[in-house]
Design a protein around this motif. Structure first.
Motif, short mmCIF file in Angstrom:
data_model
loop_
_atom_site.label_atom_id
_atom_site.label_comp_id
_atom_site.label_asym_id
_atom_site.label_seq_id
_atom_site.Cartn_x
_atom_site.Cartn_y
_atom_site.Cartn_z
N ALA A 184 -4.38 1.50 3.11
CA ALA A 184 -3.07 1.23 2.52
C ALA A 184 -3.07 1.78 1.10
O ALA A 184 -4.04 1.58 0.35
CB ALA A 184 -2.78 -0.26 2.51
N ILE A 185 -2.00 2.47 0.73
CA ILE A 185 -1.86 3.00 -0.62
C ILE A 185 -0.72 2.27 -1.31
O ILE A 185 0.41 2.25 -0.83
CB ILE A 185 -1.60 4.52 -0.61
CG1 ILE A 185 -2.77 5.26 0.01
CG2 ILE A 185 -1.34 5.03 -2.03
CD1 ILE A 185 -2.57 6.75 0.16
N MET A 186 -1.04 1.64 -2.43
CA MET A 186 -0.04 0.91 -3.21
C MET A 186 0.02 1.47 -4.61
O MET A 186 -0.89 2.17 -5.05
CB MET A 186 -0.39 -0.59 -3.24
CG MET A 186 -0.47 -1.24 -1.88
SD MET A 186 -0.66 -3.04 -1.98
CE MET A 186 1.03 -3.49 -2.48
N GLY A 187 1.09 1.15 -5.31
CA GLY A 187 1.24 1.62 -6.68
C GLY A 187 2.69 1.50 -7.11
O GLY A 187 3.58 1.36 -6.28
N PRO A 188 2.92 1.55 -8.41
CA PRO A 188 4.29 1.42 -8.92
C PRO A 188 5.17 2.57 -8.45
O PRO A 188 4.69 3.64 -8.06
CB PRO A 188 4.11 1.45 -10.44
CG PRO A 188 2.80 2.10 -10.68
CD PRO A 188 1.94 1.76 -9.50
N SER A 189 6.47 2.34 -8.46
CA SER A 189 7.43 3.36 -8.08
C SER A 189 7.27 4.60 -8.97
O SER A 189 7.09 4.48 -10.18
CB SER A 189 8.85 2.81 -8.22
OG SER A 189 9.80 3.78 -7.87
N GLY A 190 7.27 5.77 -8.35
CA GLY A 190 7.12 7.00 -9.10
C GLY A 190 5.68 7.38 -9.39
O GLY A 190 5.41 8.33 -10.13
#
Length: 229
Positions: free
Chosen positions: A40-46
């Motif tokens: 799973a790859i997560m992170g803030p928008s942009g």
């Protein structure tokens, strides 16, 4: 590169030109994905999550660096060879299903196989197996408008796996679904990973969805931090 590694990104940079400004998404990114993993790859928008997914799928090319898939460089392939590689190796699952509204479930799932040399009989068997895998073999003749959002996403998953790709790339696959339906879809992805050995990379903003993966990678300012589960 180890035989267990499916994807290997070495010193990858990605830059976009916007007007007179050059925007850097990644600068010297290194990443490996092992065969049979569910990441799973997560992170803030942009933060570049979708850009990375497109790079893994050969839809987008790096500005510099090397991208290898199963010991084959794909960053230097021509558009024609890249399209063939993508058709043979990658299955895409999106947030909004992208089904053809004028085709029933069977015909939607069959679409990727129309680019192959398979006989109609073999295509039909593949489609039936894929629909059975996602629990929709009894809805083959239903149109997308006759199905719920969760059922449409199951059809999209069947379409993604019908050609037996090595890698499934999922971009917010449960972002448009309620929690119960989302969990059912994620359980299907988990089944494909555990029982059928499919390598899966999933971009998500949902921590509950990320828990279904074996590993979570957090993308921030062009760098990953691996969190073991």
């Amino acid at each position: 590169m180890s035989e267990d590694v499916l994807f290997d990104l070495v010193n990858v940079s990605k830059k976009f030109v916007k007007g007179k400004e050059q925007i850097s998404i990644f600068d010297g990114l290194n990443m490996q994905i092992n065969k049979g993993d569910f990441v799973a790859i997560m992170g803030p928008s942009g933060s570049g999550k979708t850009t990375l997914l497109n790079m893994l799928g050969g839809v987008d090319q790096p500005s510099s660096g090397e991208v290898s898939f199963d010991n084959q460089r794909i960053d230097n392939l021509s558009e024609g060879k890249l399209a063939k590689w993508r058709a043979n190796n990658i299955g895409f699952i999106f947030q909004f299903y992208n089904l053809m509204p004028m085709l029933n479930a069977f015909r939607n799932v069959e679409l990727p196989l129309l680019l192959t040399n398979m006989s109609s009989k073999e295509r039909a068997q593949r489609v039936q197996n894929a629909l059975k895998l996602v629990g929709l073999d009894d809805r083959a003749k239903h149109m997308p408008s006759e199905m719920s959002g969760g059922q449409q996403q199951r059809v999209a998953i069947a379409r993604a796996v019908v050609s037996d790709p090595k890698l499934l790339l999922c971009d917010e696959p449960t972002g448009d679904l309620d929690r119960k339906t989302a969990d059912e879809i994620l359980e299907t992805l988990q089944l494909l990973n555990k029982e059928f050995g499919k390598t899966i990379v999933m971009v998500t903003h949902d921590p509950s969805a990320a828990k279904y993966a074996k590993h979570t990678l957090h993308l921030d300012k062009g760098e990953f931090v691996l969190e073991a589960k």
